[in-house]
Design a protein around this motif. Structure first.
Motif, PDB file in Angstrom:
ATOM      1  N   GLY A   1       0.802  -1.212   0.000  1.00  0.00           N
ATOM      2  CA  GLY A   1       0.000   0.000   0.000  1.00  0.00           C
ATOM      3  C   GLY A   1       0.833   1.258   0.000  1.00  0.00           C
ATOM      4  O   GLY A   1       1.868   1.339   0.685  1.00  0.00           O
ATOM      5  N   LEU A   2       0.385   2.270  -0.754  1.00  0.00           N
ATOM      6  CA  LEU A   2       1.113   3.536  -0.857  1.00  0.00           C
ATOM      7  C   LEU A   2       0.323   4.714  -0.286  1.00  0.00           C
ATOM      8  O   LEU A   2       0.858   5.823  -0.179  1.00  0.00           O
ATOM      9  CB  LEU A   2       1.449   3.822  -2.330  1.00  0.00           C
ATOM     10  N   VAL A   3      -0.943   4.493   0.056  1.00  0.00           N
ATOM     11  CA  VAL A   3      -1.792   5.549   0.609  1.00  0.00           C
ATOM     12  C   VAL A   3      -1.954   5.315   2.111  1.00  0.00           C
ATOM     13  O   VAL A   3      -2.288   4.198   2.529  1.00  0.00           O
ATOM     14  CB  VAL A   3      -3.173   5.559  -0.083  1.00  0.00           C
ATOM     15  N   PRO A   4      -1.721   6.328   2.955  1.00  0.00           N
ATOM     16  CA  PRO A   4      -1.894   6.144   4.397  1.00  0.00           C
ATOM     17  C   PRO A   4      -3.291   5.626   4.729  1.00  0.00           C
ATOM     18  O   PRO A   4      -4.288   6.086   4.163  1.00  0.00           O
ATOM     19  CB  PRO A   4      -1.677   7.553   4.962  1.00  0.00           C
ATOM     20  N   VAL A   5      -3.350   4.662   5.643  1.00  0.00           N
ATOM     21  CA  VAL A   5      -4.624   4.026   5.993  1.00  0.00           C
ATOM     22  C   VAL A   5      -5.519   4.961   6.802  1.00  0.00           C
ATOM     23  O   VAL A   5      -6.710   5.081   6.544  1.00  0.00           O
ATOM     24  CB  VAL A   5      -4.370   2.725   6.782  1.00  0.00           C
ATOM     25  N   MET A   6      -4.917   5.645   7.786  1.00  0.00           N
ATOM     26  CA  MET A   6      -5.699   6.424   8.736  1.00  0.00           C
ATOM     27  C   MET A   6      -5.819   7.885   8.302  1.00  0.00           C
ATOM     28  O   MET A   6      -4.918   8.445   7.669  1.00  0.00           O
ATOM     29  CB  MET A   6      -5.050   6.370  10.125  1.00  0.00           C
ATOM     30  N   LYS A   7      -6.924   8.497   8.660  1.00  0.00           N
ATOM     31  CA  LYS A   7      -7.088   9.934   8.473  1.00  0.00           C
ATOM     32  C   LYS A   7      -6.362  10.679   9.587  1.00  0.00           C
ATOM     33  O   LYS A   7      -5.917  10.088  10.564  1.00  0.00           O
ATOM     34  CB  LYS A   7      -8.575  10.302   8.507  1.00  0.00           C
ATOM     35  N   GLY A   8      -6.265  11.989   9.456  1.00  0.00           N
ATOM     36  CA  GLY A   8      -5.700  12.798  10.531  1.00  0.00           C
ATOM     37  C   GLY A   8      -4.221  13.041  10.383  1.00  0.00           C
ATOM     38  O   GLY A   8      -3.597  12.696   9.372  1.00  0.00           O
ATOM     39  N   ASP A   9      -3.643  13.626  11.440  1.00  0.00           N
ATOM     40  CA  ASP A   9      -2.256  14.066  11.419  1.00  0.00           C
ATOM     41  C   ASP A   9      -1.311  13.106  12.127  1.00  0.00           C
ATOM     42  O   ASP A   9      -0.157  13.441  12.371  1.00  0.00           O
ATOM     43  CB  ASP A   9      -2.139  15.452  12.065  1.00  0.00           C
ATOM     44  N   GLY A  10      -1.780  11.920  12.487  1.00  0.00           N
ATOM     45  CA  GLY A  10      -0.932  10.959  13.186  1.00  0.00           C
ATOM     46  C   GLY A  10       0.112  10.363  12.256  1.00  0.00           C
ATOM     47  O   GLY A  10       0.202  10.715  11.077  1.00  0.00           O
ATOM     48  N   PRO A  11       0.931   9.443  12.782  1.00  0.00           N
ATOM     49  CA  PRO A  11       1.948   8.792  11.945  1.00  0.00           C
ATOM     50  C   PRO A  11       1.301   8.002  10.814  1.00  0.00           C
ATOM     51  O   PRO A  11       0.250   7.381  11.002  1.00  0.00           O
ATOM     52  CB  PRO A  11       2.686   7.879  12.931  1.00  0.00           C
ATOM     53  N   ASN A  12       1.901   8.043   9.635  1.00  0.00           N
ATOM     54  CA  ASN A  12       1.352   7.335   8.485  1.00  0.00           C
ATOM     55  C   ASN A  12       1.600   5.835   8.612  1.00  0.00           C
ATOM     56  O   ASN A  12       2.710   5.390   8.891  1.00  0.00           O
ATOM     57  CB  ASN A  12       1.985   7.847   7.188  1.00  0.00           C
ATOM     58  N   VAL A  13       0.537   5.061   8.394  1.00  0.00           N
ATOM     59  CA  VAL A  13       0.633   3.599   8.398  1.00  0.00           C
ATOM     60  C   VAL A  13       0.019   3.092   7.097  1.00  0.00           C
ATOM     61  O   VAL A  13      -0.876   3.726   6.526  1.00  0.00           O
ATOM     62  CB  VAL A  13      -0.074   2.979   9.623  1.00  0.00           C
ATOM     63  N   TYR A  14       0.496   1.930   6.604  1.00  0.00           N
ATOM     64  CA  TYR A  14       0.123   1.474   5.266  1.00  0.00           C
ATOM     65  C   TYR A  14      -0.255  -0.008   5.277  1.00  0.00           C
ATOM     66  O   TYR A  14       0.308  -0.805   6.045  1.00  0.00           O
ATOM     67  CB  TYR A  14       1.286   1.675   4.289  1.00  0.00           C
ATOM     68  N   ASN A  15      -1.194  -0.368   4.390  1.00  0.00           N
ATOM     69  CA  ASN A  15      -1.607  -1.757   4.261  1.00  0.00           C
ATOM     70  C   ASN A  15      -0.535  -2.594   3.577  1.00  0.00           C
ATOM     71  O   ASN A  15       0.086  -2.161   2.597  1.00  0.00           O
ATOM     72  CB  ASN A  15      -2.909  -1.863   3.449  1.00  0.00           C
ATOM     73  N   ARG A  16      -0.355  -3.811   4.075  1.00  0.00           N
ATOM     74  CA  ARG A  16       0.505  -4.815   3.458  1.00  0.00           C
ATOM     75  C   ARG A  16      -0.282  -6.123   3.463  1.00  0.00           C
ATOM     76  O   ARG A  16      -0.927  -6.461   4.452  1.00  0.00           O
ATOM     77  CB  ARG A  16       1.815  -4.999   4.235  1.00  0.00           C
ATOM     78  N   SER A  17      -0.221  -6.875   2.367  1.00  0.00           N
ATOM     79  CA  SER A  17      -0.982  -8.121   2.313  1.00  0.00           C
ATOM     80  C   SER A  17      -0.323  -9.133   1.385  1.00  0.00           C
ATOM     81  O   SER A  17       0.112  -8.784   0.287  1.00  0.00           O
ATOM     82  CB  SER A  17      -2.420  -7.853   1.835  1.00  0.00           C
ATOM     83  N   LEU A  18      -0.266 -10.380   1.836  1.00  0.00           N
ATOM     84  CA  LEU A  18       0.218 -11.494   1.027  1.00  0.00           C
ATOM     85  C   LEU A  18      -0.965 -12.394   0.697  1.00  0.00           C
ATOM     86  O   LEU A  18      -1.636 -12.895   1.600  1.00  0.00           O
ATOM     87  CB  LEU A  18       1.288 -12.286   1.782  1.00  0.00           C
TER      88      LEU A  18
END
Length: 257
Positions: free
Chosen positions: A201-218
């Motif tokens: 994933g290249l788009v941050p999962v969560m909204k808002g100003d927190g740390p960016n986290v991204y989806n990963r899936s196998l």
């Protein structure tokens, strides 16, 4: 107004996706042709959210339908697309956080939280299949958010206690990233596709100003063509009709006088 429109689109996509899977099972032979393979695909996926404090991967099941659109100039090249109708992502064992309720906070203190985010995913991949039936594919994958929740779990007096908190409003509606996969087209029946595919994933999962986290899936999946044999039989019967030999007029039997 905006939230209402997003909800309407999501519900519409859910109903359409379920209907399309049912229609696919009934009319699959109408969708197959020499340069188009249609089928159902499903299996397991192991997911995580990078940048989020979690433990291990979150297992789930995926189900959808696919299209392999072959190039007429070079059938080894094709576009692999479709819709993964059921495709849960998320993370396992993230830290417990406050639910703004003293009783709930006390109940789940020392417990664990599993996060599950469900999307309708649409891969649009370039696929190349070698003569030995091994193939590789890569390209973008887009996701439309369907639902999201955090599941709180704890054991109280030897009893399992579970609470689900909906977090859809905290998740971005659109997800996007890059998929890369490899597999083998088995020479069994009409051809079974066994695929291993990774989503980054290249788009941050969560909204808002927190740390960016991204989806990963196998993904570990098996794809089964639907109606391919019936479609091939129908084409063969049609070709046989067109190729019937018509005797010249002088060779046709003369009517008896």
């Amino acid at each position: 107004m905006k939230k209402g429109l997003v909800l309407f689109v999501t519900l519409l996509c859910m109903n359409q996706a379920k209907s399309q899977v049912l229609i696919s099972l009934i009319f699959g032979d109408k969708l197959n042709s020499p340069f188009l393979e249609f089928g159902l695909e499903g299996g397991i996926n192991l997911t995580d959210i990078s940048g989020l404090d979690s433990e291990g991967v979150n297992p789930g099941f995926n189900l959808g339908f696919y299209f392999d659109i072959r190039s007429k100039q070079n059938p080894s090249w094709m576009i692999n697309t479709g819709v993964i109708v059921k495709s849960p992502m998320g993370a396992r064992h993230i830290p417990v956080y406050s639910l703004d309720d003293v009783n709930l906070d006390n109940t789940f203190e020392g417990g664990r939280v599993n996060r599950e985010i469900r999307y309708f995913n649409v891969p649009i991949l370039i696929k190349y299949q070698f003569k030995n039936r091994i193939y590789f594919k890569t390209g973008p994958q887009l996701g439309l958010l369907a639902s999201a929740f955090d599941e709180f779990k704890n054991k109280v007096n030897d009893n399992d206690v579970v609470y689900k908190k909906k977090i859809r409003d905290e998740i971005r509606v659109i997800d996007a990233g890059i998929a890369l996969g490899a597999g083998y087209h088995m020479n069994v029946g009409n051809g079974l596709n066994i695929t291993v595919q990774y989503y980054y994933g290249l788009v941050p999962v969560m909204k808002g100003d927190g740390p960016n986290v991204y989806n990963r899936s196998l993904y570990l999946t098996a794809g089964i063509p639907i109606g391919k044999g019936k479609a091939a039989q129908r084409r063969a019967e049609k070709d046989a009709e067109l190729n019937k030999i018509i005797l010249p007029e002088e060779e046709m039997p003369k009517p008896k006088k």
